[in-house]
Design a protein around this motif. Structure first.
Motif, short mmCIF file in Angstrom:
data_model
loop_
_atom_site.label_atom_id
_atom_site.label_comp_id
_atom_site.label_asym_id
_atom_site.label_seq_id
_atom_site.Cartn_x
_atom_site.Cartn_y
_atom_site.Cartn_z
N VAL A 67 0.83 -1.21 0.00
CA VAL A 67 0.00 0.00 0.00
C VAL A 67 0.86 1.25 0.00
O VAL A 67 0.63 2.19 -0.78
N SER A 68 1.87 1.30 0.89
CA SER A 68 2.71 2.49 0.99
C SER A 68 4.03 2.15 1.66
O SER A 68 4.15 1.12 2.35
N THR A 69 5.02 3.01 1.46
CA THR A 69 6.32 2.88 2.14
C THR A 69 6.70 4.26 2.70
O THR A 69 6.42 5.29 2.08
N THR A 70 7.33 4.26 3.88
CA THR A 70 7.76 5.50 4.52
C THR A 70 9.23 5.37 4.91
O THR A 70 9.61 4.41 5.60
N ASN A 71 10.06 6.30 4.47
CA ASN A 71 11.50 6.32 4.75
C ASN A 71 12.23 5.11 4.16
O ASN A 71 13.28 4.71 4.65
N THR A 72 11.66 4.54 3.11
CA THR A 72 12.31 3.44 2.38
C THR A 72 11.72 3.39 0.99
O THR A 72 10.56 3.79 0.78
N ASP A 73 12.52 2.91 0.05
CA ASP A 73 12.01 2.75 -1.32
C ASP A 73 11.64 1.29 -1.61
O ASP A 73 11.33 0.93 -2.74
N GLY A 74 11.68 0.45 -0.56
CA GLY A 74 11.29 -0.95 -0.72
C GLY A 74 12.40 -1.88 -1.15
O GLY A 74 12.17 -3.08 -1.30
N THR A 75 13.61 -1.35 -1.36
CA THR A 75 14.74 -2.22 -1.71
C THR A 75 15.21 -2.98 -0.48
O THR A 75 15.01 -2.54 0.66
N GLN A 76 15.85 -4.12 -0.71
CA GLN A 76 16.34 -5.00 0.35
C GLN A 76 15.21 -5.46 1.28
O GLN A 76 15.42 -5.70 2.46
N PHE A 77 14.03 -5.59 0.70
CA PHE A 77 12.89 -6.10 1.46
C PHE A 77 12.38 -7.35 0.76
O PHE A 77 12.01 -7.31 -0.41
N GLU A 78 12.37 -8.47 1.49
CA GLU A 78 11.92 -9.73 0.94
C GLU A 78 10.43 -9.92 1.16
O GLU A 78 9.91 -9.71 2.25
N HIS A 113 6.99 -15.29 3.69
CA HIS A 113 7.42 -14.38 4.75
C HIS A 113 7.63 -12.96 4.24
O HIS A 113 7.73 -12.72 3.04
N PHE A 114 7.74 -12.02 5.20
CA PHE A 114 8.20 -10.66 4.97
C PHE A 114 9.49 -10.50 5.76
O PHE A 114 9.61 -11.00 6.88
N TYR A 115 10.47 -9.77 5.20
CA TYR A 115 11.74 -9.58 5.91
C TYR A 115 12.48 -8.37 5.38
O TYR A 115 12.73 -8.26 4.17
N ASN A 116 12.83 -7.46 6.26
CA ASN A 116 13.60 -6.27 5.89
C ASN A 116 15.08 -6.45 6.19
O ASN A 116 15.44 -6.77 7.32
N ALA A 117 15.94 -6.21 5.18
CA ALA A 117 17.39 -6.24 5.37
C ALA A 117 18.01 -4.87 5.11
O ALA A 117 19.23 -4.74 5.05
N ASN A 118 17.18 -3.86 4.96
CA ASN A 118 17.64 -2.50 4.65
C ASN A 118 17.89 -1.73 5.95
O ASN A 118 16.95 -1.48 6.71
N PRO A 119 19.13 -1.31 6.24
CA PRO A 119 19.41 -0.59 7.48
C PRO A 119 18.87 0.83 7.48
O PRO A 119 18.73 1.45 8.53
N GLY A 120 18.56 1.38 6.30
CA GLY A 120 18.04 2.74 6.23
C GLY A 120 19.04 3.78 6.71
O GLY A 120 20.25 3.55 6.72
N ASN A 121 18.53 4.93 7.12
CA ASN A 121 19.39 6.03 7.56
C ASN A 121 19.15 6.40 9.01
O ASN A 121 19.38 7.56 9.42
N GLY A 122 18.66 5.45 9.80
CA GLY A 122 18.42 5.71 11.21
C GLY A 122 16.99 6.11 11.53
O GLY A 122 16.63 6.22 12.70
N GLN A 123 16.16 6.31 10.50
CA GLN A 123 14.77 6.67 10.72
C GLN A 123 13.89 5.42 10.79
O GLN A 123 14.25 4.36 10.27
N VAL A 124 12.74 5.57 11.42
CA VAL A 124 11.78 4.47 11.46
C VAL A 124 11.22 4.26 10.05
O VAL A 124 10.82 5.20 9.38
N MET A 125 11.22 3.02 9.59
CA MET A 125 10.75 2.68 8.26
C MET A 125 9.45 1.88 8.37
O MET A 125 9.38 0.91 9.12
N ASP A 126 8.41 2.32 7.64
CA ASP A 126 7.14 1.62 7.63
C ASP A 126 6.81 1.13 6.23
O ASP A 126 6.96 1.88 5.25
N LEU A 127 6.37 -0.12 6.13
CA LEU A 127 5.84 -0.66 4.88
C LEU A 127 4.46 -1.23 5.19
O LEU A 127 4.33 -2.12 6.05
#
Length: 240
Positions: A67-78, A113-127
């Motif tokens: 539906v949406s992503t916040t503080n991430t572009d969805g890369t490195q997300f399984e 499954h769902f799994y995030n491997a993206n460390p981001g930039n220190g912000q909370v990431m929502d998918l």
């Protein structure tokens, strides 16, 4: 009388429609709108392995919409579901290419499954994801379930040794009315709930401290300490 018959007929048709539920592998039901928070990038701690079950009396076809992503572009997300296992997702897209068909009382495979491997930039990431059902023509039918996968790096916990190196010693990580600790110097302490919200901030002084936590609800929190030099350390605590 005729209206009553029509109503009963429609009610019967509705009851036959497929309905889905979502749960973790341990059987914990995920409710519509629920937020699942993770603080780790380790698969064993950050993967949401799920079962979607058809509790209706007819077969159904299930898809997952990002539906949406916040503080991430969805890369490195399984996202693995049905015949697809993806290494990234994009808001507005639905997966897999072919809907997963579930028989009455049927469930999906054990490895989805769902799994995030993206460390981001220190912000909370929502998918935000939504499980929904479609008919043979691709039209949405019946109920859907939406949930948020949240990666919150601020919830990561340090060991007792890292906390002790900073000069903080807890009497216990379980608290009722007070969190008791000894500090070698003055610093700030924040208590953060599992959603990442700062629920209490306290000034810690050198020596013995008894922090009043009576206003907090029972649950798991992160106690995060910051000294005057900007060094931080954190540990998980439980309010009974």
């Amino acid at each position: 009388m005729k209206n009553k018959i029509v109503f009963v007929f429609l009610l019967a048709i509705t009851s036959l429609q497929a309905q889905i539920t979502l749960s973790k592998h341990d059987g914990t039901i995920i409710s519509n709108g629920q937020v699942l928070s993770y603080s780790s990038l380790e698969y064993s701690q950050a993967s949401f392995e799920f079962y979607v079950r058809n509790i209706g009396s007819t077969s159904t076809r299930v898809m997952i919409e990002c539906v949406s992503t916040t503080n991430t572009d969805g890369t490195q997300f399984e996202l693995c579901f049905g015949n697809q296992c993806l290494s990234e997702v994009a808001a507005g897209n639905s997966y897999p290419d072919t809907p997963v068909t579930l028989a009455p009382n049927g469930v999906n495979g054990n490895f989805d499954h769902f799994y995030n491997a993206n460390p981001g930039n220190g912000q909370v990431m929502d998918l935000v994801f939504r499980f929904y059902q479609v008919d043979l023509g691709g039209n949405e039918i019946s109920n859907s379930i939406t949930f948020t996968y949240r990666y919150n790096p601020n919830l990561a916990t340090d060991s007792f040794s890292a906390l002790a190196a900073m000069g903080v010693r807890l009497q216990s990580t379980t608290m009722q009315n007070q969190l008791e600790l000894t500090a070698d110097k003055s610093m700030q302490m924040e208590l953060v709930d599992i959603s990442g919200k700062n629920v209490q901030q306290s000034n810690i002084t050198q020596g013995v401290n008894q922090v009043d936590v009576t206003q907090l609800s029972a649950g798991v929190y992160i106690a995060r300490f910051t000294d005057n030099q900007g060094s931080t350390s954190s540990i998980k605590v439980v309010k009974k």
